[in-house]
Structure formats: C-alpha cells, structure tokens
Design an enzyme around this catalytic site. Structure first.
Site, PDB file in Angstrom:
ATOM      1  N   LYS A   1       4.111  -6.912   3.988  1.00 58.41           N
ATOM      2  CA  LYS A   1       3.849  -5.511   3.693  1.00 58.41           C
ATOM      3  C   LYS A   1       3.501  -4.828   5.004  1.00 58.41           C
ATOM      4  O   LYS A   1       3.011  -5.442   5.947  1.00 58.41           O
ATOM      5  CB  LYS A   1       2.721  -5.333   2.674  1.00 58.41           C
ATOM      6  CG  LYS A   1       1.343  -5.810   3.096  1.00 58.41           C
ATOM      7  CD  LYS A   1       0.490  -4.876   3.957  1.00 58.41           C
ATOM      8  CE  LYS A   1       0.372  -3.498   3.368  1.00 58.41           C
ATOM      9  NZ  LYS A   1      -0.518  -2.637   4.259  1.00 58.41           N
TER      10      LYS A   1
ATOM     11  N   THR B   1      -1.610  -2.937  10.749  1.00 59.72           N
ATOM     12  CA  THR B   1      -1.702  -2.931   9.296  1.00 59.72           C
ATOM     13  C   THR B   1      -0.435  -3.517   8.710  1.00 59.72           C
ATOM     14  O   THR B   1       0.469  -2.815   8.291  1.00 59.72           O
ATOM     15  CB  THR B   1      -1.939  -1.523   8.748  1.00 59.72           C
ATOM     16  OG1 THR B   1      -3.187  -1.079   9.228  1.00 59.72           O
ATOM     17  CG2 THR B   1      -2.011  -1.541   7.234  1.00 59.72           C
TER      18      THR B   1
ATOM     19  N   THR C   1      -6.784  10.116  -1.020  1.00 63.37           N
ATOM     20  CA  THR C   1      -6.815  10.918  -2.238  1.00 63.37           C
ATOM     21  C   THR C   1      -5.518  10.779  -3.034  1.00 63.37           C
ATOM     22  O   THR C   1      -5.419  11.335  -4.123  1.00 63.37           O
ATOM     23  CB  THR C   1      -7.040  12.404  -1.908  1.00 63.37           C
ATOM     24  OG1 THR C   1      -6.021  12.830  -0.982  1.00 63.37           O
ATOM     25  CG2 THR C   1      -8.392  12.590  -1.265  1.00 63.37           C
TER      26      THR C   1
ATOM     27  N   THR D   1       0.869  -1.187   0.000  1.00 67.83           N
ATOM     28  CA  THR D   1       0.000   0.000   0.000  1.00 67.83           C
ATOM     29  C   THR D   1       0.901   1.232   0.000  1.00 67.83           C
ATOM     30  O   THR D   1       1.381   1.639  -1.040  1.00 67.83           O
ATOM     31  CB  THR D   1      -0.979  -0.014   1.198  1.00 67.83           C
ATOM     32  OG1 THR D   1      -0.253  -0.249   2.415  1.00 67.83           O
ATOM     33  CG2 THR D   1      -2.037  -1.092   1.012  1.00 67.83           C
TER      34      THR D   1
END
Length: 413
Positions: free
Chosen positions: A189, A200, A413, A163
């Site tokens: 990751k 995460t 975004t 990510t």
C-alpha cells in the site's frame, strides 16, 4: 508451476498472473472490517503454517511508530515470524506508552487467536498520526479471524491495508532453483507521504524458498536500495512504514545461502516483485495522473546517479510541468544542478521520451507540439546523461495535480 495459475516467461523468472501473497506454499491471508473506517476493510492478516525466516526494513524517520518497535522486537527475537496483523485508518504513531501497549495487545490477541507465540507475530499500522487506536474495535476484529489456515483471500488483505490508495497492489513471480520451483508473492500500500528511504508505504512479501535468515536479510536490503528507496511522491517520509519478507522454506530446495551460485536467482525474483510494487505505489500517488521514470547515466558512482534521479523526480516544479504537459526542461536541469553532486554542466544532455531537449549543456531544438503530445501519455520517461562515468540509476515518481492538495487538505475529515 502451480497448475491453477498462468505464467508469462521473462528472463530468469516468470510472472504469475493472478498470483498473490497466498501463492507461495504455506501462506494464507485475509481481511475484514472492524470499525476503524466507516465501511471499508481495515484489518488484515498474513499467516504461515510454519515459522518462517523473516526480515524487514523500516522507515528512517526518527519518530518510529509503536508497531515498528514491536515488529523489530519480534523479528529480533529469533529471526522468524509466523503471522502479521495489520490495521489501516490509524497509524498508532506518536501515541506514547499507551500506543505501545496497544501494539503489544494487538500482537498478543492475534497470537492467542492463531495459537502462535507472541514473538512470532509482527504488528503493522497505517493511517492518521497522533490518535490512539480504538483498541476495543481492533481486538473485537481480531476475535473474528477464524479458519486462519484455510482463508486464502489475498484480495481482502490487499484491500484492508489501504488508506488513500485508489487501487490494490500485488505481484507474484516464480523462479527455478535446480529442480525446485520457488514462488515469491507481494502486496503493498502507498499513495501519499512517499519518499526514498521508506515512507508511507507498506510492503509484504512471502516466499516458499528455503534460505538462511542472514541471506534473506542481505537480499532484502540490497533490493530495497534499487526499488522501494527509489520512489518518491511528495518528499515526505512517514513514521510507520516497512517492508517485511517471510520465507516458509516449503519449496524444499537445498538451503540457500549468499555464497550459493543460485542465490542471485532468488535475488532477481525478489527484485522484480519489489520493483513492480514500488512502481505501482509511485503510479498511485495521491491525485496522480502520470507515472514518471527518470534514468540518469554516466555518473562516477551509482549513488550519484541515484541522488540525481531522485532529485529530479522529487522536484515539485518538474512534477507540475509534467502534469501540465509542459516540456519545461529548465526545471529538470535546475534539479540536476541542486542535487549536490559535482558535475560539469557542459557535459549534460537531457531527453524527454525520445525527444532530446538539451545536448552538452545547451538547448537542443525540438518540436513543442511533439513534446506536448508525448507528455499527454500516462507514463513519462526522462533520460539524463551526465558524461563523467559509467554508472546509472532509475527513480520513479508521479506528477503533482490539483487533487493532491484536495486529498491532503481533508485527509483527517
């Protein structure tokens, strides 16, 4: 040893230079772009030629994402997996029944594409929380997964799971049990929302060891406590993440169980792979410029040392001081004090690198210039002596920079 790989001997294991999740016998992997992200690969998979004894550890966040529920169901059916399908860019978390059905659709589609039983497939997602998967794009991507048993492209898999990471993360070691060489490969990751007790981050570990499923489960849980659960970037624990281990058994060693005198050799190899991946994740914290290692010694229990070390490395004030190359030892002492562990302040000693800054609870004269020079390094070590026992633990994290705010302020975004 694999003739195509070079190795460097270390202790009971050897590091395999160029090794990956595809190095253990029976495993292949790959990745492609299915359209969740604008350009980068966002769909990855691992496949094993045979049903592999498998286990996993999961995030402690009470909001567990749909893929975790499906994966727990798959592993819980018979303790085996033969495939893992992973997407990045969308977490499929807090998405209700629709999200759960989408996770099942991913599992079914990958099973059909590879000729597997659905319960032999794990499903993993990572990315933005609260948005439904673009399931049509994912299913179209899964349809493009061909030559599954011949696709030996771990690099594509490692890229597909990222990510906000700035680099791919992998490790591979080999051990010898009696006359058999055992290979353990891993990929991971993780960059932001990293905190002890799974956050995460995703970890994928493959091995060709022949081992009982219960013994594999015990090994992963014990190793996780000292590796993946000892890193923190920002104190946020996410909804999705897990570490999965698959063991193909194709090394054809005698079945390994936890009472076997050679069991510890496998655990040491698994520990090294997990530790390497965990430290790479900590080093790649969003906006990070430095890896911080905190070792606490002299506690009554290992759990006390773990608690104190994680508190220090998780302190925003300690992180910003390290980023600013400021030897502000008061922030370290403060973190020790609010860790919740009973201690005697008059026994505490602290060093930054080899530079002692606190001795027996009092300031210790040191050169600020020397300390600043040390803090300009990319890897920083902090040592703490509690002085009441013989236990110790180490935690890893990173500094907190201006870029952390920039990256997370614009994540969607």
């Amino acid at each position: 040893m694999n003739a195509n790989l070079t190795v460097k001997e270390m202790k009971t294991w050897v590091r395999v230079v160029g090794g990956s999740v595809c190095s253990p016998k029976g495993f292949t992997a790959g990745g492609l772009h299915c359209g969740i992200k604008r350009k980068r690969r966002d769909l990855g998979w691992i496949y094993c030629n045979v049903p592999a004894n498998s286990t996993a550890v999961y995030t402690t966040n009470l909001f567990q994402a749909a893929p975790l529920k499906v994966t727990q169901e798959s592993i819980g059916s018979n303790g085996k997996l033969q495939g893992i399908i992973v997407n990045s860019g969308n977490a499929n978390s807090i998405t209700g029944d629709e999200g759960l059905q989408n996770a099942y659709m991913m599992r079914k589609s990958f099973a059909n594409q590879t000729g597997l039983e659905e319960e032999d497939v794990a499903v993993v997602s990572t990315g933005v929380i609260g948005e439904q998967l673009p399931i049509k794009k994912l299913l179209n991507g899964i349809d493009q997964v061909i030559c599954i048993g011949d696709n030996n492209n771990a690099a594509e898999f490692e890229e597909a799971i990222l990510t906000t990471d700035t680099f791919t993360k992998n490790e591979c070691v080999q051990i010898k049990i009696k006359d058999k060489v055992i290979t353990i490969g891993g990929a991971a990751k993780g960059s932001g929302m990293i905190h002890p007790n799974m956050a995460t981050m995703l970890g994928f570990i493959t091995t060709d060891v022949h081992i009982e499923q219960k013994a594999l489960e015990k090994a992963l849980k014990s190793v996780t406590t000292q590796t993946f659960n000892m890193i923190t970037v920002d104190g946020d624990t996410s909804t999705n993440d897990m570490v999965i281990v698959m063991a193909s058994g194709l090394a054809h060693n005698e079945l390994l169980h936890e009472d076997d005198p050679d069991y510890h050799l496998f655990v040491e190899g698994l520990q090294e792979v997990s530790l390497s991946l965990a430290k790479q994740i900590a080093r790649d914290g969003e906006g990070a410029t430095k890896l911080i290692e905190v070792t606490v010694e002299g506690t009554l229990t290992e759990q006390d040392a773990q608690r104190i070390s994680k508190t220090i490395v998780g302190s925003s004030l300690v992180k910003t001081a390290i980023f600013g190359e400021d030897a502000n030892w008061g922030r370290i002492v403060s973190a020790i004090g609010y860790s919740g562990i009973a201690l005697d302040p008059d026994l505490i000693s602290v060093s930054i690198g080899s530079i002692k800054v606190v001795e027996k609870g009092l300031p210790y004269g040191f050169s600020e210039e020397e300390a600043k020079n040390y803090l300009s390094n990319e890897e920083i070590q902090i040592s703490v002596q509690i002085g009441v026992g013989n236990e110790k633990a180490t935690a890893w994290g990173c500094d907190l920079s201006y870029d952390y705010v920039r990256i997370n302020a614009s994540y969607r975004t």
